[in-house]
Design a protein around this motif. Structure first.
Motif, mmCIF file in Angstrom:
data_model
loop_
_atom_site.group_PDB
_atom_site.id
_atom_site.type_symbol
_atom_site.label_atom_id
_atom_site.label_comp_id
_atom_site.label_asym_id
_atom_site.label_seq_id
_atom_site.Cartn_x
_atom_site.Cartn_y
_atom_site.Cartn_z
ATOM 1 N N TRP A 196 5.388 -11.824 -12.720
ATOM 2 C CA TRP A 196 6.208 -11.739 -11.463
ATOM 3 C C TRP A 196 4.918 -12.700 -10.455
ATOM 4 C CZ3 TRP A 196 10.796 -12.737 -10.127
ATOM 5 C CH2 TRP A 196 11.450 -12.338 -8.724
ATOM 6 N N ILE A 250 8.363 -0.730 -12.955
ATOM 7 C CA ILE A 250 9.452 -1.337 -11.997
ATOM 8 C C ILE A 250 10.568 -0.268 -12.882
ATOM 9 C CG2 ILE A 250 10.024 -3.306 -13.609
ATOM 10 C CD1 ILE A 250 12.039 -3.733 -11.013
ATOM 11 N N GLU A 307 8.362 8.012 -3.482
ATOM 12 C CA GLU A 307 9.118 6.735 -2.647
ATOM 13 C C GLU A 307 10.140 7.047 -2.153
ATOM 14 O OE1 GLU A 307 9.342 2.393 -4.400
ATOM 15 O OE2 GLU A 307 7.418 2.765 -3.822
ATOM 16 N N ALA A 345 15.084 -11.824 -11.908
ATOM 17 C CA ALA A 345 14.206 -10.924 -11.496
ATOM 18 C C ALA A 345 14.541 -9.843 -13.462
ATOM 19 C CB ALA A 345 14.208 -10.455 -10.381
ATOM 20 N N ILE A 346 13.348 -9.274 -13.262
ATOM 21 C CA ILE A 346 13.196 -7.824 -14.791
ATOM 22 C C ILE A 346 14.261 -6.723 -14.148
ATOM 23 C CG2 ILE A 346 11.150 -6.674 -14.314
ATOM 24 C CD1 ILE A 346 11.175 -7.071 -17.174
ATOM 25 N N ALA A 347 14.100 -6.833 -12.555
ATOM 26 C CA ALA A 347 14.927 -5.551 -12.369
ATOM 27 C C ALA A 347 16.969 -5.863 -12.327
ATOM 28 C CB ALA A 347 15.137 -5.595 -10.306
ATOM 29 N N MET A 380 4.584 -6.759 -14.533
ATOM 30 C CA MET A 380 5.954 -6.084 -14.092
ATOM 31 C C MET A 380 6.515 -5.547 -15.758
ATOM 32 S SD MET A 380 6.907 -6.560 -11.282
ATOM 33 C CE MET A 380 7.700 -5.528 -10.695
ATOM 34 N N PHE A 394 4.838 -13.705 -6.940
ATOM 35 C CA PHE A 394 5.308 -13.151 -5.970
ATOM 36 C C PHE A 394 4.288 -11.546 -5.839
ATOM 37 C CE2 PHE A 394 9.118 -15.267 -6.900
ATOM 38 C CZ PHE A 394 8.682 -16.696 -6.608
ATOM 39 N N PRO A 395 2.975 -11.208 -4.790
ATOM 40 C CA PRO A 395 3.526 -12.328 -3.786
ATOM 41 C C PRO A 395 1.841 -12.858 -4.428
ATOM 42 C CG PRO A 395 2.317 -10.072 -3.537
ATOM 43 C CD PRO A 395 3.176 -10.516 -4.212
ATOM 44 N N GLN A 454 12.947 -2.765 0.368
ATOM 45 C CA GLN A 454 12.423 -2.547 2.104
ATOM 46 C C GLN A 454 12.368 -3.089 2.823
ATOM 47 O OE1 GLN A 454 8.228 -4.339 -0.224
ATOM 48 N NE2 GLN A 454 8.072 -2.793 -1.659
ATOM 49 N N ALA A 459 9.585 0.022 -6.993
ATOM 50 C CA ALA A 459 8.561 -0.551 -7.878
ATOM 51 C C ALA A 459 7.110 -0.163 -7.166
ATOM 52 C CB ALA A 459 8.931 -1.734 -7.928
ATOM 53 N N GLY A 460 5.988 -0.150 -8.504
ATOM 54 C CA GLY A 460 4.500 -0.176 -7.539
ATOM 55 C C GLY A 460 3.622 -0.525 -8.101
ATOM 56 N N PHE A 461 2.901 -0.446 -7.539
ATOM 57 C CA PHE A 461 1.428 -1.233 -8.194
ATOM 58 C C PHE A 461 0.872 0.317 -9.089
ATOM 59 C CE2 PHE A 461 1.991 -4.006 -5.081
ATOM 60 C CZ PHE A 461 2.039 -5.362 -5.581
ATOM 61 N N GLN A 480 7.457 -8.377 -17.741
ATOM 62 C CA GLN A 480 8.047 -9.981 -17.196
ATOM 63 C C GLN A 480 6.621 -10.416 -16.138
ATOM 64 O OE1 GLN A 480 10.768 -10.193 -13.869
ATOM 65 N NE2 GLN A 480 11.254 -11.817 -14.717
ATOM 66 N N GLU A 504 5.611 6.960 -8.567
ATOM 67 C CA GLU A 504 5.958 6.002 -7.661
ATOM 68 C C GLU A 504 7.617 6.513 -6.707
ATOM 69 O OE1 GLU A 504 5.082 3.489 -5.861
ATOM 70 O OE2 GLU A 504 3.440 3.216 -6.274
ATOM 71 N N GLU A 513 7.139 3.159 3.319
ATOM 72 C CA GLU A 513 7.609 2.618 2.048
ATOM 73 C C GLU A 513 8.534 1.548 1.384
ATOM 74 O OE1 GLU A 513 5.194 2.079 -1.381
ATOM 75 O OE2 GLU A 513 3.846 2.511 -0.564
HETATM 76 N N1 LIG Z 1 10.675 -9.017 -10.735
HETATM 77 C C1 LIG Z 1 11.513 -8.051 -10.570
HETATM 78 O O1 LIG Z 1 12.177 -7.268 -10.621
HETATM 79 C C2 LIG Z 1 10.796 -6.970 -8.798
HETATM 80 C C3 LIG Z 1 11.574 -5.899 -8.807
HETATM 81 C C4 LIG Z 1 11.313 -5.399 -7.455
HETATM 82 C C5 LIG Z 1 9.948 -5.781 -6.739
HETATM 83 N N2 LIG Z 1 9.226 -6.530 -7.726
HETATM 84 C C6 LIG Z 1 7.897 -6.374 -7.105
HETATM 85 O O2 LIG Z 1 6.237 -5.429 -7.789
HETATM 86 C C7 LIG Z 1 6.146 -5.945 -7.100
HETATM 87 C C8 LIG Z 1 4.968 -3.974 -6.675
HETATM 88 O O3 LIG Z 1 6.501 -3.525 -5.224
HETATM 89 P P1 LIG Z 1 6.084 -2.094 -4.366
HETATM 90 O O4 LIG Z 1 5.295 -3.718 -3.174
HETATM 91 O O5 LIG Z 1 7.302 -1.897 -3.877
HETATM 92 O O6 LIG Z 1 4.490 -2.071 -4.486
HETATM 93 P P2 LIG Z 1 4.194 -0.456 -3.653
HETATM 94 O O7 LIG Z 1 5.288 0.250 -3.834
HETATM 95 O O8 LIG Z 1 3.110 0.210 -4.880
HETATM 96 O O9 LIG Z 1 3.983 -0.581 -2.550
HETATM 97 C C9 LIG Z 1 2.252 -1.619 -2.187
HETATM 98 C C10 LIG Z 1 1.983 -1.153 -1.593
HETATM 99 O O10 LIG Z 1 0.698 -1.406 -2.215
HETATM 100 C C11 LIG Z 1 -0.613 -0.709 -1.785
HETATM 101 N N3 LIG Z 1 -1.228 -1.868 -3.014
HETATM 102 C C12 LIG Z 1 -1.596 -1.766 -3.791
HETATM 103 N N4 LIG Z 1 -2.355 -1.771 -4.993
HETATM 104 C C13 LIG Z 1 -1.654 -3.007 -4.881
HETATM 105 C C14 LIG Z 1 -2.169 -4.489 -5.280
HETATM 106 N N5 LIG Z 1 -2.829 -4.252 -6.490
HETATM 107 N N6 LIG Z 1 -1.509 -5.395 -5.010
HETATM 108 C C15 LIG Z 1 -0.730 -5.791 -4.204
HETATM 109 N N7 LIG Z 1 -0.296 -4.318 -3.137
HETATM 110 C C16 LIG Z 1 -1.162 -3.359 -3.531
HETATM 111 C C17 LIG Z 1 0.005 -2.089 -0.913
HETATM 112 O O11 LIG Z 1 -0.701 -1.548 0.330
HETATM 113 C C18 LIG Z 1 0.891 -2.119 -0.503
HETATM 114 O O12 LIG Z 1 1.407 -2.478 0.484
HETATM 115 C C19 LIG Z 1 6.107 -6.120 -5.449
HETATM 116 O O13 LIG Z 1 5.400 -7.619 -5.437
HETATM 117 C C20 LIG Z 1 7.353 -6.637 -5.615
HETATM 118 O O14 LIG Z 1 7.601 -8.689 -5.662
HETATM 119 C C21 LIG Z 1 9.944 -7.243 -9.026
#
Ligand SMILES: NC(=O)c1ccc[n+]([C@@H]2O[C@H](COP(=O)([O-])OP(=O)(O)OC[C@H]3O[C@@H](n4cnc5c(N)ncnc54)[C@H](O)[C@@H]3O)[C@@H](O)[C@H]2O)c1
Ligand SMILES: [Mg+2]
Length: 346
Positions: free
Chosen positions: A261, A199, A245, A328-330, A269, A263-264, A213, A225-227, A259, A241, A289
């Motif tokens: 996190w 993130i 994006e 949230a760490i954001a 993070m 959800f889901p 989103q 953010a992104g995985f 952190q 990322e 995205e």
């Molecule tokens: N704590 C915070 O402050 C904070 C702030 C923003 C986002 N988040 C979390 O960060 C996470 C990632 O953000 P994003 O949604 O922008 O990610 P992202 O930009 O990578 O997009 C999500 C997509 O990545 C793909 N993906 C790849 N690897 C995955 C995996 N291991 N699990 C699930 N999907 C995967 C899926 O197609 C999914 O739809 C989310 O779960 C969100 O809840 C937390």
């Protein structure tokens, strides 16, 4: 052959006493070592269940208790839990399904237990608490208490969704603490899993970049953010990322914090600050995205940070801009950026 070092370690592990009995270690070290033992030693963990405290969940919603409108996780003592289960006709053996959560300041083991099969309102009445959806609970709890509540939910969820071996399809069996599950057919040990996520708060020196989103609540913008992909470093994932994006190239990055996190599914993070060239700030949003991303000024960010709750939505009005709340760490990234800006402006 067992070397001298590992023998000493082995002796240490097997002579660990509950923290209050072990005066030579600092409180933290003795708690950690006690937990380490409970995780792997089924008998010790069964013993700890008799004197531990329990955080109950109902279908993943944690039990909270209010005192003058201040909500806290409602930990129950083992004896109180037994009494309550008896009163509502619950099976006392479900206690052994608890998952080890941690160890409190007094050296008592803490467990989480989902009691979704029992009568929810009878339990709430007996425990003088209320089961609250985790997203709502975040707004009701103070910062330091939220992590243990999310950890409890994450562990319960992991056990609920990892009952079978992905290689053989055979049932997996948990150890007493719930620190792992084993498939006796394949010999594979499964440990609770988190997905690494980067993130990043991107800055051009005077503004910062946030995105939203389509699924976010109206008006909410957050850091990008992104995985992480398999094989990537945090640095690589972050550069990718941002490029994917918003079409920008990161020049520098700095680690801020991390952190868990929930959800889901559980994510880990890793939060960073990044900068881009102030002459190359044209954003091109990947609409698959993000619904939107744009630059925000210091004044806009300062105003958004004042809001402590999601703003009310008025009919016909455009939604008010707000940022993720303090749990949230954001939010931490945004606070840090705003403080840094404040310093450079003074
Ligand atoms: N704590 C915070 O402050 C904070 C702030 C923003 C986002 N988040 C979390 O960060 C996470 C990632 O953000 P994003 O949604 O922008 O990610 P992202 O930009 O990578 O997009 C999500 C997509 O990545 C793909 N993906 C790849 N690897 C995955 C995996 N291991 N699990 C699930 N999907 C995967 C899926 O197609 C999914 O739809 C989310 O779960 C969100 O809840 C937390
Ligand atoms: Mg993303």
């Amino acid at each position: 052959m067992r070397g001298r070092c590992s023998w000493v370690t082995w002796k240490l592990l097997h002579s660990i006493k509950p923290p209050e009995l072990s005066r030579s270690c600092s409180g933290y070290v003795s708690r950690v070592r006690y937990l380490m033992r409970l995780k792997e030693d089924d008998e010790a963990c069964r013993e700890a269940l008799k004197s531990g405290s329990f955080l109950l969940y109902n279908n993943l919603a944690p039990l909270l208790k209010s005192n003058n409108n201040i909500y806290k996780p409602a930990f129950l003592k083992a004896s109180d839990l037994e009494t309550i289960l008896k009163k509502i006709g619950g099976d006392k053996h479900i206690v052994s399904e608890s998952v080890l959560l941690g160890c409190n300041e007094n050296g008592e083991a803490q467990f989480s237990l989902d009691v979704g099969d029992l009568d929810r309102s009878a339990l709430e009445q007996q425990c003088e608490g209320v089961f609250v959806d985790l997203r709502k609970a975040f707004f009701m709890l103070s910062g330091p208490e939220a992590p243990i509540v999310t950890k409890g939910q994450a562990l319960i969820r992991w056990h609920q969704t990892n009952g079978f071996c992905s290689a053989t399809g055979q049932p997996t069996v948990r150890n007493q603490s719930g620190s792992h599950r084993i498939c006796h057919s394949s010999g594979i040990t499964y440990y609770p899993k988190m997905s690494p996520v980067v993130i990043v708060l991107v800055s051009d020196g005077s503004r910062c970049l946030l995105g939203r989103q389509a699924t976010f609540p109206p008006g909410l913008y957050s850091a990008l953010a992104g995985f992480c992909d398999m094989g990537e470093s945090v640095e690589e994932a972050l550069r990718r990322e941002v490029a994917e994006e918003v079409g920008l190239e990161v020049e520098t990055l700095r680690f801020s914090g991390s952190q868990h996190w929930p959800f889901p599914q559980s994510s880990f993070m890793v939060a960073c600050h990044a900068t881009v060239n102030p002459n190359k700030t044209q954003v091109s949003v990947d609409k698959a995205e993000l619904e939107d991303a744009h630059w925000f000024t210091f004044e806009e960010m300062t105003e958004a940070l004042q809001l402590k709750k999601p703003p009310r939505i008025s009919k016909g009005e455009p939604p008010m801009f707000w940022v993720p709340p303090s749990f949230a760490i954001a939010n931490q990234l945004i606070q840090e950026w705003a403080s840094q800006q404040q310093l450079t402006r003074n």
